[in-house]
Design an enzyme around this catalytic site. Sequence first.
Site, PDB file in Angstrom:
ATOM      1  N   GLY A 141      34.913  24.186  59.454  1.00 45.03           N
ATOM      2  CA  GLY A 141      35.596  24.097  58.170  1.00 45.03           C
ATOM      3  C   GLY A 141      35.410  22.680  57.641  1.00 45.03           C
ATOM      4  O   GLY A 141      35.592  21.709  58.388  1.00 45.03           O
ATOM      5  N   LYS A 196      30.498  29.439  52.880  1.00 43.51           N
ATOM      6  CA  LYS A 196      30.009  30.360  53.918  1.00 43.51           C
ATOM      7  C   LYS A 196      29.140  31.462  53.343  1.00 43.51           C
ATOM      8  O   LYS A 196      29.448  32.017  52.299  1.00 43.51           O
ATOM      9  CB  LYS A 196      31.228  30.955  54.645  1.00 43.51           C
ATOM     10  N   ASP A 238      32.172  24.011  50.958  1.00 42.67           N
ATOM     11  CA  ASP A 238      31.639  22.991  51.872  1.00 42.67           C
ATOM     12  C   ASP A 238      31.020  21.823  51.120  1.00 42.67           C
ATOM     13  O   ASP A 238      30.942  20.713  51.637  1.00 42.67           O
ATOM     14  CB  ASP A 238      30.629  23.612  52.829  1.00 42.67           C
TER      15      ASP A 238
HETATM   16  O1  MRU Z   1      30.642  27.432  59.339  1.00 39.78           O
HETATM   17  P1  MRU Z   1      32.072  27.094  59.029  1.00 39.78           P
HETATM   18  O2  MRU Z   1      33.055  28.004  59.693  1.00 39.78           O
HETATM   19  O3  MRU Z   1      32.359  25.627  59.260  1.00 39.78           O
HETATM   20  O4  MRU Z   1      32.160  27.351  57.470  1.00 39.78           O
HETATM   21  C1  MRU Z   1      33.385  27.109  56.824  1.00 39.78           C
HETATM   22  C2  MRU Z   1      33.422  27.570  55.435  1.00 39.78           C
HETATM   23  O5  MRU Z   1      32.448  27.992  54.849  1.00 39.78           O
HETATM   24  C3  MRU Z   1      34.724  27.405  54.755  1.00 39.78           C
HETATM   25  O6  MRU Z   1      34.934  28.399  53.821  1.00 39.78           O
HETATM   26  C4  MRU Z   1      34.665  26.043  54.051  1.00 39.78           C
HETATM   27  O7  MRU Z   1      34.442  25.011  54.978  1.00 39.78           O
HETATM   28  C5  MRU Z   1      35.888  25.756  53.343  1.00 39.78           C
HETATM   29  S1  MRU Z   1      37.141  25.458  54.491  1.00 39.78           S
HETATM   30  C6  MRU Z   1      38.365  24.643  53.780  1.00 39.78           C
END
Ligand code: MRU
Length: 320
Positions: A52, A230, A219
């Site tokens: 995240g 994601k 992200d």
């Molecule tokens: O691969 P991850 O689990 O780190 O991806 C996370 C995401 O895509 C979340 O939706 C994004 O970081 C926003 S979290 C506040």
Amino acid sequence: VTTYLEPERILRLEADRVVFLDQRRLPLEEVEVSCRTAAEVADAIRTMVVRGAPAIGIAAAYGMALAAATGEDLVAADAVLRESRPTAVNLAWALDEMRADPSAGHARAIHHDEVERCRRMAAHAAGLLGPGTRALTHCNAGGLATGGYGSAVGALLAAWERDLLAHVWVDETRPLLQGARLTAWELETAGIPHAVIADSAAASRMAAGEVDVVFTGADRIARNGDTANKIGTYALAVLASHHGIPFYIVAPSSTVDHAIASGDEIPIEERDPAEVTGRFTARNPAFDVTPAALITAIVTEHGVHEPPYERSLEAAVVAA
Ligand code: MRU
């Protein structure tokens, strides 16, 4: 009062280690992982013990503070942390922040401030909703992903506390199931009615009139509003547009990358194909970019930013 995860339970800095709640093992087991060097923290980020965007940034800040406290080479510590995952800009942002002052107090302040930003953006986002809202979310943009409270899930918590939220559809989020494992667990903890659906079920729920709004985190957000999140988020935005459903991004200003003009410049992580299938040749892009034109508004701690984002996102800077 809504129950949610305490920030220190998600990640914290101790005298000689950084401690993480191991997100790979949730919801079956609540196990902690201790890291005693910056390289071990980088490994925890790479292997998604902690994941995240804001949580990755906080983890890196703690990694630098640990390195400073234990006498590691800070240039090497910065380098190993910086390359641990490519897409979330919060990682580079937090490491840049730590350059001037790699102290434990500074790292803890970054953690504290990210959680406060979440609370503020969640309140702004809840203001967009009417009573009885049925929301859909993707991946996990909850406290686990931000070090506490959450961005998109924070918006859902704030809406629930204001009696505006009826139900949440939780995309399972292939291939690592952050929705089915982490978001569902957080919503259960908070007592919010929800149902996990296969990612491919979102379209039919929208067509059936069972989705009023989509909230996701981010992200990295480019100056023009193009947003990496994601894998699968782009598909949801296309679906929401087709069905006339508002699609909101909820993210702190530490996720806005003012150095890049558009989503074309966002590096997209490709993870191990074995996360998709170990049997056949596979590809595993972990993020996609949702074009700004499909985003109804971007909510940060500063408020609701509407198109054109070039102008409205200028205000989305981390307040000193
Ligand atoms: O691969 P991850 O689990 O780190 O991806 C996370 C995401 O895509 C979340 O939706 C994004 O970081 C926003 S979290 C506040």
